[in-house]
Design a protein around this motif. Structure first.
Motif, mmCIF file in Angstrom:
data_model
loop_
_atom_site.group_PDB
_atom_site.id
_atom_site.type_symbol
_atom_site.label_atom_id
_atom_site.label_comp_id
_atom_site.label_asym_id
_atom_site.label_seq_id
_atom_site.Cartn_x
_atom_site.Cartn_y
_atom_site.Cartn_z
ATOM 1 N N LEU A 1 9.818 3.597 1.978
ATOM 2 C CA LEU A 1 9.832 2.687 3.138
ATOM 3 C C LEU A 1 10.614 3.479 4.329
ATOM 4 O O LEU A 1 10.346 2.976 5.375
ATOM 5 N N GLY A 2 11.615 4.252 3.968
ATOM 6 C CA GLY A 2 12.136 5.132 5.056
ATOM 7 C C GLY A 2 11.419 5.785 5.718
ATOM 8 O O GLY A 2 11.616 5.781 7.077
ATOM 9 N N ASP A 3 10.099 6.350 5.261
ATOM 10 C CA ASP A 3 9.213 7.230 6.037
ATOM 11 C C ASP A 3 8.584 6.221 7.106
ATOM 12 O O ASP A 3 8.252 6.657 8.171
ATOM 13 N N ILE A 4 8.491 4.984 6.669
ATOM 14 C CA ILE A 4 7.711 4.049 7.325
ATOM 15 C C ILE A 4 8.448 3.491 8.617
ATOM 16 O O ILE A 4 8.007 3.564 9.721
ATOM 17 N N VAL A 5 9.654 3.316 8.373
ATOM 18 C CA VAL A 5 10.668 2.920 9.523
ATOM 19 C C VAL A 5 10.855 4.211 10.252
ATOM 20 O O VAL A 5 10.879 3.936 11.466
ATOM 21 N N LYS A 6 10.941 5.338 10.003
ATOM 22 C CA LYS A 6 11.011 6.607 10.639
ATOM 23 C C LYS A 6 9.844 6.390 11.887
ATOM 24 O O LYS A 6 9.810 6.899 12.626
ATOM 25 N N ARG A 7 8.686 6.367 11.048
ATOM 26 C CA ARG A 7 7.435 6.553 11.870
ATOM 27 C C ARG A 7 7.309 5.270 12.790
ATOM 28 O O ARG A 7 7.006 5.632 14.196
ATOM 29 N N ILE A 8 7.829 4.166 12.494
ATOM 30 C CA ILE A 8 7.840 3.109 13.446
ATOM 31 C C ILE A 8 8.862 3.315 14.630
ATOM 32 O O ILE A 8 8.576 3.021 15.812
ATOM 33 N N ASP A 9 9.862 3.895 14.282
ATOM 34 C CA ASP A 9 10.823 4.280 15.427
ATOM 35 C C ASP A 9 10.242 5.413 16.087
ATOM 36 O O ASP A 9 10.315 5.514 17.605
ATOM 37 N N GLU A 10 9.569 6.274 15.810
ATOM 38 C CA GLU A 10 8.915 7.286 16.620
ATOM 39 C C GLU A 10 7.841 6.712 17.559
ATOM 40 O O GLU A 10 7.716 6.852 18.710
ATOM 41 N N GLU B 1 0.908 -1.122 0.017
ATOM 42 C CA GLU B 1 0.037 0.146 -0.077
ATOM 43 C C GLU B 1 0.711 1.501 0.123
ATOM 44 O O GLU B 1 0.795 2.275 -0.706
ATOM 45 N N ALA B 2 2.116 1.104 0.816
ATOM 46 C CA ALA B 2 2.795 2.532 0.638
ATOM 47 C C ALA B 2 3.421 2.630 -0.612
ATOM 48 O O ALA B 2 3.435 3.672 -1.079
ATOM 49 N N LYS B 3 3.817 1.596 -1.281
ATOM 50 C CA LYS B 3 4.467 1.689 -2.743
ATOM 51 C C LYS B 3 3.595 2.277 -3.488
ATOM 52 O O LYS B 3 3.654 3.166 -4.334
ATOM 53 N N ALA B 4 2.172 1.777 -3.191
ATOM 54 C CA ALA B 4 1.030 2.184 -4.279
ATOM 55 C C ALA B 4 0.765 3.659 -4.230
ATOM 56 O O ALA B 4 0.384 4.348 -5.098
ATOM 57 N N ILE B 5 0.992 4.185 -2.996
ATOM 58 C CA ILE B 5 0.609 5.653 -2.656
ATOM 59 C C ILE B 5 1.732 6.567 -2.612
ATOM 60 O O ILE B 5 1.851 7.665 -2.350
ATOM 61 N N GLY B 6 2.872 5.967 -3.017
ATOM 62 C CA GLY B 6 4.079 6.745 -2.952
ATOM 63 C C GLY B 6 4.865 6.985 -1.477
ATOM 64 O O GLY B 6 5.604 8.297 -1.410
ATOM 65 N N ILE B 7 4.730 6.471 -0.647
ATOM 66 C CA ILE B 7 5.311 6.683 0.697
ATOM 67 C C ILE B 7 6.671 5.759 0.677
ATOM 68 O O ILE B 7 6.601 4.676 0.402
#
Length: 120
Positions: A106-115, A98-104
């Motif tokens: 993966l580094g942003d996902i990892v950053k969010r999980i870290d937060e 889904e992230a790839k499909a909407i242009g997010i």
């Protein structure tokens, strides 16, 4: 304890697996017999036996002839590994798609999980 969402034998098996995962049941620990389980929960002994047989078939429990059923020593690790695989397949893989499909990125996902981890 039981609901109408799935067969009772499956709910019994799931409860025992949850107890193994949580550590409430340890490796080589004896579990209630099918008759004890049936009497305690007021269910048909055949239903309890079906759940226990499923757990034996899956390697969660093993039988000691004439003594009873016991938790397999490696059951907790194996159940955790199965749950990890299911978590990635059911949660992470679709999230990444889904992230790839909407242009997010993966580094942003990892950053969010870290937060989230830091704020937990």
């Amino acid at each position: 304890m039981f609901d109408d969402r799935s067969p009772i034998y499956r709910q019994i098996a799931d409860r025992i697996k949850a107890d193994v995962l949580s550590g409430a049941l340890q490796g080589d620990e004896q579990v209630m017999s099918t008759n004890q389980y049936a009497a305690f929960y007021r269910i048909n002994p055949a239903t309890a036996a079906k759940a226990f047989q499923q757990l034996v078939d899956e390697g969660v429990l093993y039988k000691k002839r004439g003594i009873g059923m016991f938790v397999s020593p490696a059951a907790r690790d194996e159940l955790r590994a199965q749950r990890r695989e299911r978590f990635f397949a059911d949660v992470v893989d679709p999230m990444v798609a889904e992230a790839k499909a909407i242009g997010i990125p993966l580094g942003d996902i990892v950053k969010r999980i870290d937060e989230l981890e830091r704020n937990a």
